[in-house]
Design a protein around this motif. Structure first.
Motif, short mmCIF file in Angstrom:
data_model
loop_
_atom_site.label_atom_id
_atom_site.label_comp_id
_atom_site.label_asym_id
_atom_site.label_seq_id
_atom_site.Cartn_x
_atom_site.Cartn_y
_atom_site.Cartn_z
N THR A 175 0.81 -1.22 0.00
CA THR A 175 0.00 0.00 0.00
C THR A 175 0.84 1.28 0.00
O THR A 175 0.30 2.36 -0.16
CB THR A 175 -1.01 0.03 1.18
OG1 THR A 175 -0.29 0.17 2.40
CG2 THR A 175 -1.89 -1.21 1.19
N ASP A 176 2.16 1.14 0.15
CA ASP A 176 3.02 2.30 -0.10
C ASP A 176 2.91 2.71 -1.57
O ASP A 176 2.95 3.90 -1.91
CB ASP A 176 4.48 2.00 0.26
CG ASP A 176 4.69 1.85 1.75
OD1 ASP A 176 3.97 2.51 2.54
OD2 ASP A 176 5.57 1.07 2.15
N SER B 137 0.17 2.03 -3.46
CA SER B 137 -1.19 2.58 -3.55
C SER B 137 -1.21 4.04 -3.12
O SER B 137 -1.79 4.90 -3.81
CB SER B 137 -2.16 1.80 -2.66
OG SER B 137 -2.13 0.42 -2.94
N HIS B 138 -0.59 4.32 -2.00
CA HIS B 138 -0.58 5.67 -1.44
C HIS B 138 0.15 6.63 -2.37
O HIS B 138 -0.28 7.77 -2.57
CB HIS B 138 0.08 5.65 -0.06
CG HIS B 138 0.00 6.95 0.67
ND1 HIS B 138 -1.19 7.46 1.15
CD2 HIS B 138 0.96 7.85 1.00
CE1 HIS B 138 -0.96 8.61 1.75
NE2 HIS B 138 0.33 8.88 1.67
N GLU C 253 -2.09 7.54 -5.24
CA GLU C 253 -3.09 8.50 -4.78
C GLU C 253 -2.48 9.89 -4.63
O GLU C 253 -3.07 10.91 -5.05
CB GLU C 253 -3.70 8.04 -3.47
CG GLU C 253 -4.78 8.98 -2.96
CD GLU C 253 -5.34 8.58 -1.60
OE1 GLU C 253 -6.16 9.34 -1.07
OE2 GLU C 253 -4.94 7.53 -1.05
N GLN C 254 -1.29 9.96 -4.03
CA GLN C 254 -0.61 11.25 -3.85
C GLN C 254 -0.27 11.88 -5.21
O GLN C 254 -0.34 13.10 -5.38
CB GLN C 254 0.66 11.09 -3.01
CG GLN C 254 0.39 10.69 -1.57
CD GLN C 254 -0.52 11.67 -0.85
OE1 GLN C 254 -1.67 11.38 -0.56
NE2 GLN C 254 0.00 12.87 -0.58
N GLU D 162 -5.39 3.78 -4.27
CA GLU D 162 -5.43 4.77 -3.19
C GLU D 162 -5.38 4.01 -1.87
O GLU D 162 -5.59 2.80 -1.84
CB GLU D 162 -6.72 5.61 -3.28
CG GLU D 162 -7.99 4.80 -3.26
CD GLU D 162 -9.23 5.63 -3.53
OE1 GLU D 162 -9.21 6.85 -3.30
OE2 GLU D 162 -10.24 5.06 -3.97
N GLY D 163 -5.09 4.73 -0.79
CA GLY D 163 -5.12 4.10 0.51
C GLY D 163 -3.98 4.54 1.41
O GLY D 163 -3.07 5.25 0.98
N LYS D 164 -4.07 4.08 2.64
CA LYS D 164 -3.04 4.42 3.64
C LYS D 164 -1.79 3.60 3.36
O LYS D 164 -1.87 2.44 2.95
CB LYS D 164 -3.56 4.10 5.04
CG LYS D 164 -4.68 5.02 5.51
CD LYS D 164 -4.96 4.78 7.00
CE LYS D 164 -5.82 5.89 7.59
NZ LYS D 164 -7.16 5.96 6.98
N PRO D 165 -0.61 4.19 3.61
CA PRO D 165 0.65 3.45 3.38
C PRO D 165 0.92 2.41 4.45
O PRO D 165 0.22 2.35 5.47
CB PRO D 165 1.70 4.57 3.42
CG PRO D 165 1.10 5.61 4.32
CD PRO D 165 -0.39 5.56 4.09
N LYS E 142 0.88 -0.98 4.58
CA LYS E 142 0.13 -2.22 4.80
C LYS E 142 0.42 -3.21 3.66
O LYS E 142 0.86 -2.84 2.59
CB LYS E 142 -1.38 -1.93 4.84
CG LYS E 142 -1.86 -1.11 6.03
CD LYS E 142 -3.37 -0.95 5.97
CE LYS E 142 -3.98 -0.47 7.27
NZ LYS E 142 -3.34 0.69 7.88
#
Length: 265
Positions: free
Chosen positions: A153-154, A156-157, A160-161, A198-201, A203
């Motif tokens: 998810t890094d 994914s994040h 998104e960024q 997208e999402g929180k890093p 994970k």
């Protein structure tokens, strides 16, 4: 490689296997360039499909999309409000100002390449130019996060960024398409893990040297919501807003991210 139910690492390949995947990816890149060159007003998406298939087969590879769960094309040709999985058709004829997303896959010596890009037919509106550029920038941000020791998810994040940075750059908002994203890839086209856009890093499974993911942001000029048409393939924006899709197959290496689906200049 850890074949437990929850992998602790994103599946990885040897350097020789990455070279084999890059050979498959180069076929995909060549097919995409040939399709773009053939894409003009009055040309049908079925004709584009035939261009891609001939490039793939002439290289000794096999189109991975053709027959996949019954899909009838060698490419997905998604025009304007179609996000992904558009079926090539003689009745879909390109016109000036269309925004076209082409997704293509090939199998060479058992290894898969998967890549997509968006381009315009003739003159595009500034909004469409920005949309495609924002999607490309989001892809590049995701690729830059394909580093050893990062988690799924890094990436994914970072995607998104990248989208939010493009929103600031273009002074407009984009819809991050919900429910679709990237994936593991190797001797099959779609493998675990699923890669959200997208999402929180921090994970999910860890990226290690040799880990490979298909990174593929999809953005719209409006909603994040989509629906699937009656053909059970074509994914469209519910508000009719235009969409863009960029994708590369990318490996983690000691020397930084390696794009395995390089397009010829």
């Amino acid at each position: 490689m850890g074949f437990g139910r929850k992998r602790s690492v994103v599946p990885f390949r040897t350097s020789g296997e990455l070279d084999a995947m890059a050979a498959a990816g180069a076929v995909v890149g060549a097919a995409l360039v040939a399709v773009r060159e053939a894409a003009k007003p009055g040309v049908s998406t079925l004709e584009l499909d035939q261009v891609a298939e001939s490039v793939i087969r002439d290289a000794g590879a096999v189109p991975s999309f053709l027959g996949y769960h019954g899909f009838t094309g060698s490419i997905c040709s998604s025009v304007n409000e179609v996000v992904v999985h558009g079926i090539p058709s003689a009745s879909v004829v390109l016109a000036e100002g269309d925004l076209v997303s082409i997704d293509c896959g090939a199998i060479l010596d058992g290894w898969h390449g998967d890549s997509a890009w968006t381009f315009g037919i003739g003159e595009l509106s500034q909004a469409d130019i920005d949309l495609s550029e924002a999607t490309r920038l989001s892809l590049e941000a995701g690729i830059a996060a394909m580093l050893p020791g990062n988690r799924l998810t890094d990436v994914s994040h970072a995607i998104e960024q990248g989208t939010h940075a493009a929103e600031k750059l273009h002074s407009r908002s984009y819809g991050i398409v919900d429910g679709y994203g990237g994936h593991g890839i190797g001797r099959e086209m779609h493998m675990d893990p699923f890669l959200p856009n997208e999402g929180k890093p921090g994970k999910g499974p860890k990226l290690v040297v040799g880990s490979v993911l298909a990174v593929e942001p999809m953005l719209t000029l409006g909603t994040y919501e989509t629906e699937v048409l009656d053909d059970e393939w074509t994914v469209v924006t519910v508000d009719g807003s235009r969409a863009a899709h960029w994708e590369h197959t990318v490996a983690v290496t000691e020397d930084g991210p390696r794009i395995l689906t390089v397009r010829p200049e």
